[in-house]
Scaffold this motif. Structure first.
Motif, PDB file in Angstrom:
ATOM      1  N   ASP A 258      35.908   7.026 -40.937  1.00 18.56           N
ATOM      2  CA  ASP A 258      37.150   6.210 -39.668  1.00 18.56           C
ATOM      3  C   ASP A 258      36.446   6.980 -38.533  1.00 18.56           C
ATOM      4  O   ASP A 258      36.911   8.588 -38.431  1.00 18.56           O
ATOM      5  CB  ASP A 258      38.043   5.871 -39.780  1.00 18.56           C
ATOM      6  N   LEU A 259      35.960   7.157 -37.330  1.00 20.17           N
ATOM      7  CA  LEU A 259      35.701   8.177 -36.400  1.00 20.17           C
ATOM      8  C   LEU A 259      37.652   8.015 -35.486  1.00 20.17           C
ATOM      9  O   LEU A 259      37.365   6.727 -34.779  1.00 20.17           O
ATOM     10  CB  LEU A 259      35.104   7.107 -35.018  1.00 20.17           C
ATOM     11  N   ASP A 260      38.104   8.701 -35.506  1.00 18.56           N
ATOM     12  CA  ASP A 260      38.728   8.998 -34.747  1.00 18.56           C
ATOM     13  C   ASP A 260      38.905   8.667 -32.848  1.00 18.56           C
ATOM     14  O   ASP A 260      38.666   9.854 -32.068  1.00 18.56           O
ATOM     15  CB  ASP A 260      39.881   9.841 -34.677  1.00 18.56           C
ATOM     16  N   GLU A 261      38.792   7.393 -32.735  1.00 22.55           N
ATOM     17  CA  GLU A 261      38.550   7.339 -30.706  1.00 22.55           C
ATOM     18  C   GLU A 261      39.529   7.808 -30.307  1.00 22.55           C
ATOM     19  O   GLU A 261      39.406   8.731 -28.879  1.00 22.55           O
ATOM     20  CB  GLU A 261      38.732   5.845 -29.949  1.00 22.55           C
ATOM     21  N   CYS A 262      40.315   8.576 -30.434  1.00 19.58           N
ATOM     22  CA  CYS A 262      42.232   8.297 -29.737  1.00 19.58           C
ATOM     23  C   CYS A 262      42.014  10.271 -29.375  1.00 19.58           C
ATOM     24  O   CYS A 262      42.599  10.601 -28.472  1.00 19.58           O
ATOM     25  CB  CYS A 262      43.434   8.378 -30.282  1.00 19.58           C
ATOM     26  N   ALA A 263      41.035  10.784 -30.058  1.00 21.58           N
ATOM     27  CA  ALA A 263      40.464  12.462 -29.480  1.00 21.58           C
ATOM     28  C   ALA A 263      40.207  12.546 -28.727  1.00 21.58           C
ATOM     29  O   ALA A 263      40.235  13.494 -27.772  1.00 21.58           O
ATOM     30  CB  ALA A 263      39.903  12.881 -30.840  1.00 21.58           C
ATOM     31  N   ALA A 264      39.529  11.181 -28.187  1.00 22.50           N
ATOM     32  CA  ALA A 264      38.877  11.517 -26.308  1.00 22.50           C
ATOM     33  C   ALA A 264      39.667  10.881 -25.437  1.00 22.50           C
ATOM     34  O   ALA A 264      39.512  11.343 -24.570  1.00 22.50           O
ATOM     35  CB  ALA A 264      38.025  11.304 -26.646  1.00 22.50           C
ATOM     36  N   SER A 265      40.799  10.998 -25.992  1.00 24.39           N
ATOM     37  CA  SER A 265      42.088  10.481 -25.385  1.00 24.39           C
ATOM     38  C   SER A 265      42.005   8.799 -23.986  1.00 24.39           C
ATOM     39  O   SER A 265      41.122   9.103 -22.505  1.00 24.39           O
ATOM     40  CB  SER A 265      42.416  11.369 -24.001  1.00 24.39           C
ATOM     41  N   PRO A 266      41.325   7.894 -25.199  1.00 18.45           N
ATOM     42  CA  PRO A 266      40.737   7.039 -23.995  1.00 18.45           C
ATOM     43  C   PRO A 266      41.505   6.536 -22.892  1.00 18.45           C
ATOM     44  O   PRO A 266      41.001   5.245 -22.375  1.00 18.45           O
ATOM     45  CB  PRO A 266      39.673   6.157 -24.903  1.00 18.45           C
ATOM     46  N   CYS A 267      42.661   6.488 -23.419  1.00 17.07           N
ATOM     47  CA  CYS A 267      43.896   5.409 -22.696  1.00 17.07           C
ATOM     48  C   CYS A 267      44.178   5.734 -21.467  1.00 17.07           C
ATOM     49  O   CYS A 267      44.530   7.369 -21.575  1.00 17.07           O
ATOM     50  CB  CYS A 267      44.550   4.757 -23.567  1.00 17.07           C
ATOM     51  N   LYS A 268      44.506   4.813 -20.923  1.00 15.63           N
ATOM     52  CA  LYS A 268      45.587   5.656 -19.478  1.00 15.63           C
ATOM     53  C   LYS A 268      46.391   5.573 -19.239  1.00 15.63           C
ATOM     54  O   LYS A 268      47.207   6.715 -21.213  1.00 15.63           O
ATOM     55  CB  LYS A 268      45.675   4.475 -18.545  1.00 15.63           C
ATOM     56  N   ASP A 269      46.992   6.729 -18.608  1.00 16.31           N
ATOM     57  CA  ASP A 269      48.040   8.304 -18.626  1.00 16.31           C
ATOM     58  C   ASP A 269      49.673   7.665 -19.342  1.00 16.31           C
ATOM     59  O   ASP A 269      50.599   8.035 -19.857  1.00 16.31           O
ATOM     60  CB  ASP A 269      48.420   8.636 -17.395  1.00 16.31           C
ATOM     61  N   HIS A 270      50.162   6.528 -18.862  1.00 19.54           N
ATOM     62  CA  HIS A 270      50.851   5.361 -19.372  1.00 19.54           C
ATOM     63  C   HIS A 270      51.190   4.869 -20.830  1.00 19.54           C
ATOM     64  O   HIS A 270      51.939   3.842 -20.908  1.00 19.54           O
ATOM     65  CB  HIS A 270      51.388   4.226 -18.075  1.00 19.54           C
ATOM     66  N   GLN A 271      50.247   5.282 -21.420  1.00 19.03           N
ATOM     67  CA  GLN A 271      50.123   4.269 -22.694  1.00 19.03           C
ATOM     68  C   GLN A 271      49.684   5.307 -23.255  1.00 19.03           C
ATOM     69  O   GLN A 271      49.171   6.220 -23.423  1.00 19.03           O
ATOM     70  CB  GLN A 271      48.085   3.123 -22.285  1.00 19.03           C
ATOM     71  N   TYR A 272      49.821   4.886 -24.564  1.00 21.70           N
ATOM     72  CA  TYR A 272      48.929   5.693 -26.029  1.00 21.70           C
ATOM     73  C   TYR A 272      48.103   4.725 -27.035  1.00 21.70           C
ATOM     74  O   TYR A 272      48.213   4.178 -26.858  1.00 21.70           O
ATOM     75  CB  TYR A 272      50.854   6.171 -26.633  1.00 21.70           C
ATOM     76  N   CYS A 273      47.407   6.040 -27.415  1.00 19.55           N
ATOM     77  CA  CYS A 273      46.128   5.012 -28.093  1.00 19.55           C
ATOM     78  C   CYS A 273      46.329   4.756 -29.752  1.00 19.55           C
ATOM     79  O   CYS A 273      47.005   6.152 -30.281  1.00 19.55           O
ATOM     80  CB  CYS A 273      45.145   6.656 -28.231  1.00 19.55           C
ATOM     81  N   LEU A 274      46.331   3.903 -30.272  1.00 22.91           N
ATOM     82  CA  LEU A 274      46.631   3.373 -31.819  1.00 22.91           C
ATOM     83  C   LEU A 274      44.908   3.347 -31.909  1.00 22.91           C
ATOM     84  O   LEU A 274      44.582   2.737 -31.864  1.00 22.91           O
ATOM     85  CB  LEU A 274      47.551   2.767 -31.714  1.00 22.91           C
ATOM     86  N   ASN A 275      44.935   4.428 -33.450  1.00 21.58           N
ATOM     87  CA  ASN A 275      43.206   4.559 -33.855  1.00 21.58           C
ATOM     88  C   ASN A 275      43.593   3.730 -34.862  1.00 21.58           C
ATOM     89  O   ASN A 275      44.756   3.116 -35.950  1.00 21.58           O
ATOM     90  CB  ASN A 275      43.897   5.683 -34.488  1.00 21.58           C
ATOM     91  N   THR A 276      42.937   2.953 -35.617  1.00 24.82           N
ATOM     92  CA  THR A 276      42.962   1.175 -36.356  1.00 24.82           C
ATOM     93  C   THR A 276      41.163   1.939 -36.968  1.00 24.82           C
ATOM     94  O   THR A 276      40.836   2.415 -36.170  1.00 24.82           O
ATOM     95  CB  THR A 276      42.874   0.422 -35.817  1.00 24.82           C
ATOM     96  N   ASP A 277      40.581   1.113 -38.499  1.00 24.65           N
ATOM     97  CA  ASP A 277      39.578   1.297 -38.769  1.00 24.65           C
ATOM     98  C   ASP A 277      38.696   0.850 -38.073  1.00 24.65           C
ATOM     99  O   ASP A 277      38.620  -0.442 -38.075  1.00 24.65           O
ATOM    100  CB  ASP A 277      40.097   1.068 -40.212  1.00 24.65           C
ATOM    101  N   GLY A 278      37.978   1.956 -37.978  1.00 28.30           N
ATOM    102  CA  GLY A 278      36.100   1.446 -36.690  1.00 28.30           C
ATOM    103  C   GLY A 278      36.721   1.120 -35.936  1.00 28.30           C
ATOM    104  O   GLY A 278      36.523   0.374 -34.732  1.00 28.30           O
ATOM    105  N   SER A 279      37.823   1.308 -35.266  1.00 25.60           N
ATOM    106  CA  SER A 279      38.238   1.227 -33.649  1.00 25.60           C
ATOM    107  C   SER A 279      39.213   1.490 -33.457  1.00 25.60           C
ATOM    108  O   SER A 279      40.628   2.501 -33.412  1.00 25.60           O
ATOM    109  CB  SER A 279      38.619  -0.835 -33.461  1.00 25.60           C
ATOM    110  N   PHE A 280      40.017   1.097 -32.051  1.00 21.47           N
ATOM    111  CA  PHE A 280      41.228   1.691 -31.601  1.00 21.47           C
ATOM    112  C   PHE A 280      42.127   0.931 -30.667  1.00 21.47           C
ATOM    113  O   PHE A 280      41.563   0.030 -30.245  1.00 21.47           O
ATOM    114  CB  PHE A 280      41.067   2.973 -30.670  1.00 21.47           C
ATOM    115  N   SER A 281      43.047   1.174 -30.429  1.00 21.07           N
ATOM    116  CA  SER A 281      43.795   0.340 -29.092  1.00 21.07           C
ATOM    117  C   SER A 281      45.054   0.515 -27.881  1.00 21.07           C
ATOM    118  O   SER A 281      45.203   2.258 -28.984  1.00 21.07           O
ATOM    119  CB  SER A 281      44.085  -0.854 -29.452  1.00 21.07           C
ATOM    120  N   CYS A 282      45.237   0.738 -26.895  1.00 17.64           N
ATOM    121  CA  CYS A 282      45.689   0.835 -25.900  1.00 17.64           C
ATOM    122  C   CYS A 282      46.876   0.314 -25.696  1.00 17.64           C
ATOM    123  O   CYS A 282      46.910  -1.058 -25.530  1.00 17.64           O
ATOM    124  CB  CYS A 282      45.049   2.198 -24.827  1.00 17.64           C
ATOM    125  N   LYS A 283      48.381   0.835 -26.628  1.00 16.83           N
ATOM    126  CA  LYS A 283      49.579   0.544 -26.147  1.00 16.83           C
ATOM    127  C   LYS A 283      50.379   0.449 -24.820  1.00 16.83           C
ATOM    128  O   LYS A 283      49.923   2.367 -24.471  1.00 16.83           O
ATOM    129  CB  LYS A 283      50.389   0.415 -26.661  1.00 16.83           C
TER     130      LYS A 283
END
Length: 267
Positions: free
Chosen positions: A242-267
């Motif tokens: 799995d690539l940890d997409e959250c390492a690149a801080s893809p989410c907005k400042d008021h969100q946190y990044c949740l890494n998932t297998d093969g993807s991620f989501s911003c909460k």
């Protein structure tokens, strides 16, 4: 006061008729091609044979049960192959709105009567005798087209059992294969992306799903990946992880990044 304005003349009858005819043409469903008509004819005939067999079952013991058994058996024997029973069955072969069915029954009623009175003991399969051999609108399973040619892969296992033969059992189609999701190729013997071969010979092929990280693979583990899916990356051991997409801080400042297998989501 002078006369009022002259009334506007109505549309000429011929023009109105032409407009009405044009409107009717526009509302008509598109005409079926030759192949579609052949498929429809077979489907209609199969439905007639199925309804006829259901009619046989429904009338098998009609109006009998209890009472004088000897009389019933004698009377039932006469009714079993009677014209009365045939008429009762034919009357229920088609829904009133089914034009194709009613037209086929009317056109070929003599064939049905001939089978009923003379041939049903010799040819008990009405569908085979009527639809395939007599009016020739269907083909045996595993064959297709006007001449009932064998499907790709052979009539016994069309598409080698891994797909559907176009026109199978009808006088339409071209015999080409639409493969199941695991398979590809003209004969459905090759494996699709995301699957690998566990058995392959001239007549059989078995394809099994790759590891969820693999786009293509040669085996079942993430180390057998030839290419990784998006969201996965090869590590130093050449395994897709799995690539940890959250390492690149893809989410907005008021969100946190949740890494998932093969993807991620911003909460």
């Amino acid at each position: 006061m002078g006369p009022g304005p002259a009334s506007r003349p109505g549309r000429p009858p011929l023009a109105a008729a032409l407009c009405a005819a044009l409107l009717m043409l526009l509302l008509l469903p598109p005409a079926l091609g030759a192949g579609e008509r052949r498929r429809l004819a077979c489907s209609t005939c199969r439905g007639i044979a199925d309804r006829f067999n259901q009619g046989l079952a429904d009338t098998a013991k009609k109006n009998f049960g209890g009472g004088n058994t000897a009389w019933e058996e004698k009377t039932l024997s006469k009714y079993e192959s009677s014209e009365i029973r045939l008429v009762e069955i034919i009357e229920n072969l088609c829904d009133s709105s089914n034009f194709e069915c009613n037209n086929m029954v009317e056109e070929h009623e003599e064939h049905i009567e001939k089978w009923w009175f003379k041939l049903k003991k010799k040819y008990p399969d009405l569908f085979k005798w009527f639809c395939i051999e007599t009016i020739e609108v269907c083909c045996p399973a595993g064959t297709y087209g006007p001449d009932c040619l064998a499907c790709r892969g052979g009539s016994e296992r069309p598409c080698h059992g891994n797909g559907h033969c176009d026109g199978d059992g009808t006088r339409g189609g071209d015999g080409s294969c639409s493969c199941n999701k695991e398979y590809t190729g003209d004969f459905c013997l090759d494996c699709s992306n995301g699957y690998f071969s566990t058995l392959r010979n001239e007549t059989h092929s078995v394809c099994t799903a790759c590891h969820t990280a693999c786009k293509t693979c040669t085996g079942s583990s993430n180390k057998d990946c030839q290419d990784c899916k998006e969201g996965w990356i090869k590590n130093e051991e050449s395994a897709c992880v799995d690539l940890d997409e959250c390492a690149a801080s893809p989410c907005k400042d008021h969100q946190y990044c949740l890494n998932t297998d093969g993807s991620f989501s911003c909460k």
